[in-house]
Design a protein around this motif. Structure first.
Motif, PDB file in Angstrom:
ATOM      1  N   TYR A  42     -33.407 -22.922  19.451  1.00  0.00           N
ATOM      2  CA  TYR A  42     -34.270 -22.843  18.260  1.00  0.00           C
ATOM      3  C   TYR A  42     -33.548 -23.356  17.010  1.00  0.00           C
ATOM      4  CZ  TYR A  42     -36.791 -20.482  14.444  1.00  0.00           C
ATOM      5  OH  TYR A  42     -37.461 -20.188  13.295  1.00  0.00           O
ATOM      6  N   ASP A  43     -34.230 -24.179  16.221  1.00  0.00           N
ATOM      7  CA  ASP A  43     -33.692 -24.568  14.915  1.00  0.00           C
ATOM      8  C   ASP A  43     -34.745 -24.367  13.834  1.00  0.00           C
ATOM      9  OD1 ASP A  43     -35.370 -26.749  15.417  1.00  0.00           O
ATOM     10  OD2 ASP A  43     -33.744 -28.196  15.690  1.00  0.00           O
ATOM     11  N   CYS A  44     -34.286 -24.273  12.586  1.00  0.00           N
ATOM     12  CA  CYS A  44     -35.214 -24.019  11.470  1.00  0.00           C
ATOM     13  C   CYS A  44     -34.525 -24.445  10.181  1.00  0.00           C
ATOM     14  CB  CYS A  44     -35.572 -22.544  11.413  1.00  0.00           C
ATOM     15  SG  CYS A  44     -34.147 -21.466  11.208  1.00  0.00           S
ATOM     16  N   ILE A  52     -30.878 -26.016  10.405  1.00  0.00           N
ATOM     17  CA  ILE A  52     -29.748 -25.341  11.071  1.00  0.00           C
ATOM     18  C   ILE A  52     -30.166 -24.896  12.471  1.00  0.00           C
ATOM     19  CG2 ILE A  52     -28.704 -24.494   8.936  1.00  0.00           C
ATOM     20  CD1 ILE A  52     -30.009 -21.696   9.786  1.00  0.00           C
ATOM     21  N   HIS A  53     -29.185 -24.679  13.325  1.00  0.00           N
ATOM     22  CA  HIS A  53     -29.431 -24.124  14.659  1.00  0.00           C
ATOM     23  C   HIS A  53     -29.075 -22.644  14.596  1.00  0.00           C
ATOM     24  CE1 HIS A  53     -28.638 -28.366  16.595  1.00  0.00           C
ATOM     25  NE2 HIS A  53     -29.579 -28.369  15.668  1.00  0.00           N
ATOM     26  N   LYS A  54     -30.064 -21.807  14.777  1.00  0.00           N
ATOM     27  CA  LYS A  54     -29.852 -20.365  14.544  1.00  0.00           C
ATOM     28  C   LYS A  54     -28.834 -19.767  15.508  1.00  0.00           C
ATOM     29  CE  LYS A  54     -32.196 -16.076  13.787  1.00  0.00           C
ATOM     30  NZ  LYS A  54     -33.348 -15.258  14.083  1.00  0.00           N
ATOM     31  N   TYR A  55     -28.763 -20.325  16.726  1.00  0.00           N
ATOM     32  CA  TYR A  55     -27.849 -19.759  17.733  1.00  0.00           C
ATOM     33  C   TYR A  55     -26.696 -20.707  18.050  1.00  0.00           C
ATOM     34  CZ  TYR A  55     -31.929 -16.777  18.091  1.00  0.00           C
ATOM     35  OH  TYR A  55     -32.976 -15.944  17.786  1.00  0.00           O
ATOM     36  N   GLY A  56     -26.186 -21.361  17.022  1.00  0.00           N
ATOM     37  CA  GLY A  56     -25.028 -22.231  17.224  1.00  0.00           C
ATOM     38  C   GLY A  56     -25.434 -23.655  17.553  1.00  0.00           C
ATOM     39  N   PRO A  57     -24.473 -24.584  17.380  1.00  0.00           N
ATOM     40  CA  PRO A  57     -24.776 -26.010  17.485  1.00  0.00           C
ATOM     41  C   PRO A  57     -25.220 -26.423  18.880  1.00  0.00           C
ATOM     42  CG  PRO A  57     -22.404 -25.639  17.512  1.00  0.00           C
ATOM     43  CD  PRO A  57     -23.044 -24.334  17.179  1.00  0.00           C
ATOM     44  N   PHE A 282     -24.033 -28.892   9.966  1.00  0.00           N
ATOM     45  CA  PHE A 282     -25.251 -29.330  10.657  1.00  0.00           C
ATOM     46  C   PHE A 282     -25.736 -30.724  10.277  1.00  0.00           C
ATOM     47  CE2 PHE A 282     -25.521 -24.709  11.168  1.00  0.00           C
ATOM     48  CZ  PHE A 282     -25.703 -24.646  12.540  1.00  0.00           C
ATOM     49  N   LYS A 283     -25.500 -31.124   9.028  1.00  0.00           N
ATOM     50  CA  LYS A 283     -26.062 -32.420   8.596  1.00  0.00           C
ATOM     51  C   LYS A 283     -25.535 -33.593   9.426  1.00  0.00           C
ATOM     52  CE  LYS A 283     -26.086 -33.125   4.169  1.00  0.00           C
ATOM     53  NZ  LYS A 283     -25.556 -33.027   2.792  1.00  0.00           N
ATOM     54  N   HIS A 284     -24.340 -33.433  10.005  1.00  0.00           N
ATOM     55  CA  HIS A 284     -23.835 -34.489  10.889  1.00  0.00           C
ATOM     56  C   HIS A 284     -24.754 -34.646  12.104  1.00  0.00           C
ATOM     57  CE1 HIS A 284     -19.910 -35.246   9.027  1.00  0.00           C
ATOM     58  NE2 HIS A 284     -19.822 -33.944   8.817  1.00  0.00           N
ATOM     59  N   LEU A 285     -25.292 -33.529  12.580  1.00  0.00           N
ATOM     60  CA  LEU A 285     -26.133 -33.556  13.781  1.00  0.00           C
ATOM     61  C   LEU A 285     -27.516 -34.120  13.484  1.00  0.00           C
ATOM     62  CD1 LEU A 285     -25.408 -29.993  15.274  1.00  0.00           C
ATOM     63  CD2 LEU A 285     -24.126 -32.089  15.607  1.00  0.00           C
ATOM     64  N   SER A 286     -28.055 -33.740  12.339  1.00  0.00           N
ATOM     65  CA  SER A 286     -29.446 -34.090  12.038  1.00  0.00           C
ATOM     66  C   SER A 286     -29.573 -35.397  11.276  1.00  0.00           C
ATOM     67  CB  SER A 286     -30.091 -32.976  11.202  1.00  0.00           C
ATOM     68  OG  SER A 286     -29.396 -32.855   9.971  1.00  0.00           O
ATOM     69  N   GLY A 287     -28.511 -35.800  10.578  1.00  0.00           N
ATOM     70  CA  GLY A 287     -28.602 -36.987   9.727  1.00  0.00           C
ATOM     71  C   GLY A 287     -29.340 -36.709   8.432  1.00  0.00           C
ATOM     72  N   GLN A 288     -29.622 -35.434   8.174  1.00  0.00           N
ATOM     73  CA  GLN A 288     -30.373 -35.064   6.969  1.00  0.00           C
ATOM     74  C   GLN A 288     -29.578 -35.398   5.701  1.00  0.00           C
ATOM     75  OE1 GLN A 288     -31.403 -30.902   6.970  1.00  0.00           O
ATOM     76  NE2 GLN A 288     -32.604 -31.045   5.086  1.00  0.00           N
ATOM     77  N   THR A 294     -24.753 -27.024   4.917  1.00  0.00           N
ATOM     78  CA  THR A 294     -24.628 -25.705   5.543  1.00  0.00           C
ATOM     79  C   THR A 294     -23.733 -25.796   6.769  1.00  0.00           C
ATOM     80  OG1 THR A 294     -26.800 -24.990   4.739  1.00  0.00           O
ATOM     81  CG2 THR A 294     -25.888 -23.786   6.613  1.00  0.00           C
ATOM     82  N   VAL A 295     -22.827 -24.805   6.867  1.00  0.00           N
ATOM     83  CA  VAL A 295     -21.935 -24.733   8.029  1.00  0.00           C
ATOM     84  C   VAL A 295     -22.140 -23.389   8.727  1.00  0.00           C
ATOM     85  CG1 VAL A 295     -20.148 -26.236   7.048  1.00  0.00           C
ATOM     86  CG2 VAL A 295     -20.025 -23.767   6.660  1.00  0.00           C
ATOM     87  N   VAL A 296     -21.734 -23.322   9.994  1.00  0.00           N
ATOM     88  CA  VAL A 296     -21.771 -22.036  10.700  1.00  0.00           C
ATOM     89  C   VAL A 296     -20.418 -21.787  11.354  1.00  0.00           C
ATOM     90  CG1 VAL A 296     -22.737 -22.918  12.900  1.00  0.00           C
ATOM     91  CG2 VAL A 296     -23.085 -20.533  12.262  1.00  0.00           C
ATOM     92  N   TYR A 297     -19.959 -20.543  11.221  1.00  0.00           N
ATOM     93  CA  TYR A 297     -18.720 -20.077  11.865  1.00  0.00           C
ATOM     94  C   TYR A 297     -19.116 -19.273  13.091  1.00  0.00           C
ATOM     95  CZ  TYR A 297     -16.551 -21.029   7.308  1.00  0.00           C
ATOM     96  OH  TYR A 297     -16.106 -21.634   6.161  1.00  0.00           O
ATOM     97  N   GLU A 298     -18.440 -19.481  14.213  1.00  0.00           N
ATOM     98  CA  GLU A 298     -18.738 -18.723  15.437  1.00  0.00           C
ATOM     99  C   GLU A 298     -17.631 -17.709  15.728  1.00  0.00           C
ATOM    100  OE1 GLU A 298     -20.096 -21.238  18.789  1.00  0.00           O
ATOM    101  OE2 GLU A 298     -20.444 -22.771  17.284  1.00  0.00           O
ATOM    102  N   TYR A 299     -18.020 -16.435  15.698  1.00  0.00           N
ATOM    103  CA  TYR A 299     -17.090 -15.342  16.019  1.00  0.00           C
ATOM    104  C   TYR A 299     -17.438 -14.773  17.392  1.00  0.00           C
ATOM    105  CZ  TYR A 299     -15.792 -15.231  11.054  1.00  0.00           C
ATOM    106  OH  TYR A 299     -15.348 -15.557   9.805  1.00  0.00           O
ATOM    107  N   PRO A 300     -16.580 -14.940  18.384  1.00  0.00           N
ATOM    108  CA  PRO A 300     -16.867 -14.409  19.718  1.00  0.00           C
ATOM    109  C   PRO A 300     -16.942 -12.884  19.724  1.00  0.00           C
ATOM    110  CG  PRO A 300     -15.120 -16.047  19.800  1.00  0.00           C
ATOM    111  CD  PRO A 300     -15.341 -15.738  18.350  1.00  0.00           C
TER     112      PRO A 300
END
Ligand code: FAD
Ligand code: UDP
Length: 372
Positions: A42-44, A52-57, A282-288, A294-300
């Motif tokens: 899912y993205d929004c 952004i991708h709500k559950y990580g890239p 995220f903008k690298h992925l979407s080209g927006q 916006t960035v996302v940090y992933e904490y296991p």
């Protein structure tokens, strides 16, 4: 009466719902306990208006023409080749390890033809490659293993690579050339308008009804159906009868920054520093295009939403027991990353769902043939 109740609106559930409705004329009820379709893909748009991708890239890549052509019915694509840098000893170095990684890390000037021998000098031979430690140490030796893999893996999985199946780290190749792409698949694209739009198009069929915010157990006995497709965690379906199957989770921290860009590439991995494993812009992925980013940090995490099955022998054994139960359960079909406890990428899940559809319609026509 619905022909099928499909539990879970991720790739597994949505693909099977779409095929059953559009190719077999079935009436399908698709439910998800989350408030949206798309599952983990899912993205929004966030508050700043950045996709952004709500559950990580989620980066789409596949070698399967069938999967690519199937999904192409529901989206246009944006060509995108994924690149990742790892922060190691103060430098941002290409991962997968390649010629530039080695030259820059050790201050060398090796040529591609020399790197094979350089790796061979450092590699520790192993009789059998069973664990994720074996995979790396037998190929490139201990130092690169320690710097790029060991600590990232311990953070991500809460386990040492020696406790994880070879297949986990084998996802990351080692190269002797200068190719710095994360994937080498034939098809590497992002859905032009995002994953959620792709799912909306996939599910826009009059035979598909969607029920969100609904755990399937809330509607059992209330809404009749003939067969169920289940894409949630398999141990949960059987009320953890044999105990819990381990799933690894993540906590995502999003941050919007008042600058157009903050990273040179979409993802930076932090094997040795910080509690998080990686940061995605995220903008690298979407080209927006946007004045902010916006960035996302992933904490296991050990607890939380189940995101990753944990590939190791004892878990495979436990899964096998649930799989036997699943095989004996009439009128329920298990498909997807959680229901078959496989560390699958999106394209593999799509392929698995298409294969299940083939099996279902093959069986249906065989039954019709027998009845005639
Ligand atoms: P899911 O997407 O998990 O969908 C299952 C759905 O079932 C969920 O929405 C859940 O809410 C619902 N559900 C469960 N139980 C119930 C219930 N009792 N009642 C109702 N609904 C229920 N793959 C790639 O190809 N490329 C990537 O770059 C990539 N990156 C990833 C990054 C992260 C952080 C993660 C976690 C995964 C990544 N993946 C990637 C893998 C990808 O997410 C999966 O392959 C794919 O989304 C699996 O689809 P699925 O339908 O099997 O499961
Ligand atoms: N990995 C690592 N260092 C890295 C990248 C990956 O040790 O810089 C290991 C780690 O165990 C990780 C696995 O390789 O979980 C698979 O990496 P991938 O990027 O495919 O993970 P995913 O995107 O599925 O989280």
């Amino acid at each position: 009466m619905f022909d099928y109740l499909v539990v879970g609106a991720g790739f597994a559930g949505s693909v099977i719902a779409e095929r059953l409705a559009s190719q077999a004329g079935k009436r399908v009820l698709l439910c998800d306990r989350r408030p949206h379709i798309g599952g983990n893909a899912y993205d929004c748009y966030d508050d700043a208006g950045i996709l952004i991708h709500k559950y990580g890239p989620h980066i789409f890549h596949t070698n399967s023409r069938r999967v690519f052509e199937y999904l192409s019915q529901f989206t246009r694509w944006r060509p995108y080749e994924h690149r990742v840098l790892a922060s190691v000893e103060g430098q941002l170095l290409p991962i997968p390890i390649n010629l530039d990684t080695v030259n820059r890390l050790y201050g060398l000037d090796l040529r591609s033809e020399e790197l094979e021998a350089w790796f061979a000098q450092r590699a520790e031979p192993r009789a059998a490659i069973r664990t994720s430690e074996d995979v790396v140490v037998s190929k490139v030796g201990r130092d690169l293993y320690e710097k790029f893999f060991r600590h990232y893996t311990r953070k991500q999985w809460g386990l040492d690579p020696s406790e994880l199946d070879a297949s986990v780290i084998a996802r990351i190749p080692v190269r002797t050339n200068r190719d710095d792409r994360y994937f080498t698949d034939t098809y590497q694209y992002m859905p032009l308008h995002g994953y959620t739009r792709l799912f909306e198009n996939m599910l826009a069929h009059p035979n598909i009804k969607i029920l969100l915010n609904t755990d399937y157990r809330e509607i059992l006995g209330l809404i009749p159906f003939r067969e169920m497709i289940y894409t949630g965690p398999i141990d949960e379906f059987f009320d953890y009868r044999f105990g819990k199957l381990p799933y690894r989770s993540l906590e995502f921290h999003f941050e919007t920054i008042d600058m157009p860009w903050v990273q040179p590439v979409a993802v930076i991995n932090y094997p040795n520093e910080h509690a998080y494993t990686r940061v995605t812009e995220f903008k690298h992925l979407s080209g927006q295009e946007h004045r902010q980013t916006t960035v996302v940090y992933e904490y296991p995490r050990g607890d939380g939403d189940p995101y990753y099955p944990v590939p190791r022998p004892e878990n495979a054994e436990l899964y096998k027991r649930y799989k036997e139960l699943a095989d004996e359960t009439p009128h329920v079909h298990f498909v997807g990353r959680l229901a078959t406890y496989r560390y699958y990428n999106m394209d593999q899940v799509v392929g698995q769902a298409l294969a299940l559809f083939d099996k279902l319609v093959g069986r249906a026509s065989a039954e019709e043939g027998a009845a005639a």
